[in-house]
Design a protein around this motif. Structure first.
Motif, PDB file in Angstrom:
ATOM      1  N   VAL A   1     -11.489   0.932 -13.026  1.00  8.56           N
ATOM      2  CA  VAL A   1     -11.460  -0.525 -13.730  1.00  8.56           C
ATOM      3  C   VAL A   1     -10.807  -1.533 -12.884  1.00  8.56           C
ATOM      4  O   VAL A   1     -11.345  -2.681 -12.589  1.00  8.56           O
ATOM      5  N   ARG A   2      -9.606  -1.452 -12.677  1.00  6.44           N
ATOM      6  CA  ARG A   2      -9.075  -2.301 -11.767  1.00  6.44           C
ATOM      7  C   ARG A   2      -7.963  -1.393 -10.957  1.00  6.44           C
ATOM      8  O   ARG A   2      -6.772  -1.112 -11.532  1.00  6.44           O
ATOM      9  N   VAL A   3      -8.278  -1.269  -9.459  1.00  7.60           N
ATOM     10  CA  VAL A   3      -7.652  -0.115  -8.904  1.00  7.60           C
ATOM     11  C   VAL A   3      -6.054  -0.876  -8.205  1.00  7.60           C
ATOM     12  O   VAL A   3      -6.084  -2.195  -7.982  1.00  7.60           O
ATOM     13  N   GLY A   4      -5.241  -0.180  -8.301  1.00  5.43           N
ATOM     14  CA  GLY A   4      -3.984  -0.533  -7.488  1.00  5.43           C
ATOM     15  C   GLY A   4      -3.550   0.667  -6.741  1.00  5.43           C
ATOM     16  O   GLY A   4      -3.938   1.813  -6.992  1.00  5.43           O
ATOM     17  N   VAL A   5      -2.564   0.306  -6.034  1.00  5.58           N
ATOM     18  CA  VAL A   5      -1.794   1.315  -5.142  1.00  5.58           C
ATOM     19  C   VAL A   5      -0.289   1.077  -5.201  1.00  5.58           C
ATOM     20  O   VAL A   5       0.437   0.037  -5.585  1.00  5.58           O
ATOM     21  N   GLU A   6       0.237   2.419  -5.005  1.00  2.53           N
ATOM     22  CA  GLU A   6       1.918   2.553  -5.028  1.00  2.53           C
ATOM     23  C   GLU A   6       2.419   3.155  -3.792  1.00  2.53           C
ATOM     24  O   GLU A   6       1.634   4.382  -3.471  1.00  2.53           O
ATOM     25  N   CYS A   7       3.513   3.078  -3.152  1.00  4.16           N
ATOM     26  CA  CYS A   7       4.009   3.571  -2.147  1.00  4.16           C
ATOM     27  C   CYS A   7       4.929   4.621  -2.505  1.00  4.16           C
ATOM     28  O   CYS A   7       5.934   4.459  -3.073  1.00  4.16           O
ATOM     29  N   GLU A   8       4.663   6.088  -2.328  1.00  6.10           N
ATOM     30  CA  GLU A   8       5.418   7.160  -2.745  1.00  6.10           C
ATOM     31  C   GLU A   8       5.806   8.103  -1.898  1.00  6.10           C
ATOM     32  O   GLU A   8       5.103   8.398  -0.678  1.00  6.10           O
ATOM     33  N   ILE A   9       6.867   9.262  -2.163  1.00 10.38           N
ATOM     34  CA  ILE A   9       6.946  10.139  -1.643  1.00 10.38           C
ATOM     35  C   ILE A   9       6.747  11.252  -2.359  1.00 10.38           C
ATOM     36  O   ILE A   9       7.180  11.558  -3.415  1.00 10.38           O
ATOM     37  N   ALA A  10       5.671  12.084  -2.082  1.00 12.95           N
ATOM     38  CA  ALA A  10       5.299  13.302  -2.732  1.00 12.95           C
ATOM     39  C   ALA A  10       5.955  14.608  -2.195  1.00 12.95           C
ATOM     40  O   ALA A  10       6.452  14.486  -0.933  1.00 12.95           O
ATOM     41  N   VAL A  11       5.900  15.524  -3.208  1.00 14.37           N
ATOM     42  CA  VAL A  11       6.600  16.866  -2.577  1.00 14.37           C
ATOM     43  C   VAL A  11       5.538  17.953  -3.101  1.00 14.37           C
ATOM     44  O   VAL A  11       4.785  18.016  -4.113  1.00 14.37           O
TER      45      VAL A  11
ATOM     46  N   THR B   1       3.864  -2.358  -7.897  1.00 14.78           N
ATOM     47  CA  THR B   1       2.300  -2.128  -7.782  1.00 14.78           C
ATOM     48  C   THR B   1       1.465  -3.104  -7.152  1.00 14.78           C
ATOM     49  O   THR B   1       1.743  -4.341  -7.429  1.00 14.78           O
ATOM     50  N   ILE B   2       0.662  -2.838  -6.433  1.00  9.23           N
ATOM     51  CA  ILE B   2      -0.385  -3.896  -5.615  1.00  9.23           C
ATOM     52  C   ILE B   2      -1.744  -3.635  -6.040  1.00  9.23           C
ATOM     53  O   ILE B   2      -2.499  -2.459  -6.090  1.00  9.23           O
ATOM     54  N   TRP B   3      -2.334  -4.501  -7.008  1.00 10.54           N
ATOM     55  CA  TRP B   3      -3.607  -4.588  -7.288  1.00 10.54           C
ATOM     56  C   TRP B   3      -4.608  -5.041  -6.240  1.00 10.54           C
ATOM     57  O   TRP B   3      -4.211  -6.123  -5.344  1.00 10.54           O
ATOM     58  N   LEU B   4      -5.695  -4.427  -6.166  1.00 16.24           N
ATOM     59  CA  LEU B   4      -6.711  -4.409  -4.856  1.00 16.24           C
ATOM     60  C   LEU B   4      -7.919  -5.364  -5.372  1.00 16.24           C
ATOM     61  O   LEU B   4      -8.201  -5.222  -6.620  1.00 16.24           O
ATOM     62  N   SER B   5      -8.726  -5.568  -4.410  1.00 12.91           N
ATOM     63  CA  SER B   5     -10.056  -5.721  -4.412  1.00 12.91           C
ATOM     64  C   SER B   5     -10.993  -4.875  -3.565  1.00 12.91           C
ATOM     65  O   SER B   5     -10.488  -4.280  -2.701  1.00 12.91           O
ATOM     66  N   ALA B   6     -12.277  -4.786  -3.851  1.00 15.59           N
ATOM     67  CA  ALA B   6     -13.260  -4.018  -3.190  1.00 15.59           C
ATOM     68  C   ALA B   6     -13.078  -4.536  -1.680  1.00 15.59           C
ATOM     69  O   ALA B   6     -13.012  -5.774  -1.451  1.00 15.59           O
ATOM     70  N   GLY B   7     -13.044  -3.593  -0.720  1.00 14.83           N
ATOM     71  CA  GLY B   7     -12.896  -3.800   0.824  1.00 14.83           C
ATOM     72  C   GLY B   7     -11.723  -3.768   1.399  1.00 14.83           C
ATOM     73  O   GLY B   7     -11.268  -3.849   2.390  1.00 14.83           O
ATOM     74  N   ASP B   8     -10.620  -3.825   0.251  1.00 15.01           N
ATOM     75  CA  ASP B   8      -9.056  -3.691   0.731  1.00 15.01           C
ATOM     76  C   ASP B   8      -8.853  -2.366   1.491  1.00 15.01           C
ATOM     77  O   ASP B   8      -9.377  -1.340   1.108  1.00 15.01           O
ATOM     78  N   HIS B   9      -8.043  -2.525   2.677  1.00 16.47           N
ATOM     79  CA  HIS B   9      -7.595  -1.489   3.568  1.00 16.47           C
ATOM     80  C   HIS B   9      -6.000  -1.351   3.217  1.00 16.47           C
ATOM     81  O   HIS B   9      -5.333  -2.381   3.504  1.00 16.47           O
TER      82      HIS B   9
END
Length: 261
Positions: A98-108, A237-245
Motif C-alpha cells: 500500500v505504502r512501502v517503507g524500509v528500516e535498517c536492522e540487525i537480524a539474527v 522509517t523511510i517511506w519510498l516511491s516506485a523506482g527507489d533503490h
C-alpha cells in the motif's frame, strides 16, 4: 473468540486486497495489546496459505527514534513469513504494498530451541543461542487509512507494519563486531537518509531478542532453531516511491540492497 476471529478476518481481507485498513469496528477492535496479540495469532493462521510458513519475528519500537515516531514507548512484535524473506539485490514491485517503507536492522538466526521452561531470558543467554547475524532491511507497509488513529493494539494485531525483509550475507558469531558500536547507514538513491548504532536498539540488540523471548514465553510459546528475528530499526522509517533503490550499510556486518520497481 468470535470477536478475535472477526477482527483477524477483517485484517486478513485488507492485506490480501491491499485495501487501506480503517479503524476496526468498536465491537471487534482489541481493547488492549494482549487482545491485539490474540488477534495477531489468529491472523497468522489465516495468512499461512498465501504467505508461507511463519519463519520468525520482527520487533518494533526498540529505539528511541522509533518510539518517538510512533508514540509507543515499548517494544512490539510481529510475524515474518517465508514468502516475505528476500536475498540482497531483490527487485520487488512497489505495487505489492500500500505504502512501502524500509528500516535498517540487525537480524539474527537462532541455532537452538529456546523453550518456555528456560525463561526468564537475558541478553547473555540469547547471545549463546544465535548462529549468525545479517545486515537487514525490514520492509514495512503503511496499509492503513491513518495509522496514527488506530492505536498500538490494532497495529499489533496487524503485525505492527511487518511486510517482510531483505537479508545480506550471514556473519557467523565468531566474526561478530561489537554490536554496540555498529553504525548503520540508510542510503536511498545514493543519498544518506538516516543513521544509527546498535546501542540504539534497547541498549543492545540482544536485549531486544531477550524481550521477544520473554514476551513469547508469557504466552506459552518459545523460539525455535532456525528462526529469524529482526531486532529493530536503527533509523526512523523511510517511506519510498516506485523506482527507489535502497542500500543499508552496517559496519562490520556488510550491506544489503533492494529496489522497489
Amino acid at each position: 473468540m468470535d470477536k478475535i476471529l472477526a477482527a483477524a478476518k477483517t485484517i486478513a481481507t485488507a492485506r490480501r486486497t491491499r485495501a487501506p485498513l480503517a479503524a476496526l469496528a468498536a465491537d471487534i477492535a482489541p481493547k488492549d495489546e494482549a487482545e491485539g496479540y490474540q488477534i495477531q495469532r489468529a491472523l497468522h493462521d489465516l495468512l499461512l496459505p498465501k504467505a508461507g510458513s511463519l519463519v520468525g519475528y520482527k520487533i518494533g519500537c526498540t529505539s528511541t527514534v522509533m518510539q518517538q515516531y510512533l508514540g509507543i514507548p515499548h517494544p512490539c512484535a510481529g510475524g515474518v513469513f517465508a514468502k516475505g524473506v528476500h536475498d540482497s539485490g531483490a527487485k520487488l514491485p512497489a505495487a505489492d504494498y500500500v505504502r512501502v517503507g524500509v528500516e535498517c536492522e540487525i537480524a539474527v538466526k537462532l541455532t537452538r530451541e529456546l523453550p518456555v521452561s528456560e525463561g526468564p531470558f537475558t541478553a547473555e543467554w540469547m547471545a549463546e543461542a544465535i548462529e549468525a547475524y545479517h545486515p537487514a532491511i525490514e520492509i514495512v507497509d503503511d496499509r492503513y487509512v491513518k495509522w496514527e488513529a488506530l492505536g498500538a493494539p490494532t497495529l499489533v494485531a496487524d503485525d505492527f507494519f511487518a511486510a517482510g525483509c531483505v537479508l545480506g550475507e550471514a556473519v557467523p558469531r565468531s566474526a561478530l563486531p561489537d554490536l554496540l558500536h555498529v553504525v548503520g547507514r540508510a542510503i536511498v538513491n545514493g543519498q544518506e537518509a538516516g543513521t544509527g548504532t546498535g546501542a540504539d536498539v534497547l541498549g543492545h540488540p540482544h536485549n531486544a531478542l531477550a524481550w521477544l523471548a520473554n514476551h513469547l514465553a508469557a504466552e506459552g510459546r518459545g523460539l525455535h532453531a532456525g528462526q529469524l528475528v529482526l531486532t529493530g530499526s536503527l533509523v526512523k522509517t523511510i517511506w519510498l516511491s516506485a523506482g527507489d533503490h535502497v542500500r543499508m550499510e552496517l559496519e562490520g556486518l556488510g550491506d544489503v540492497k533492494v529496489t522497489f520497481t
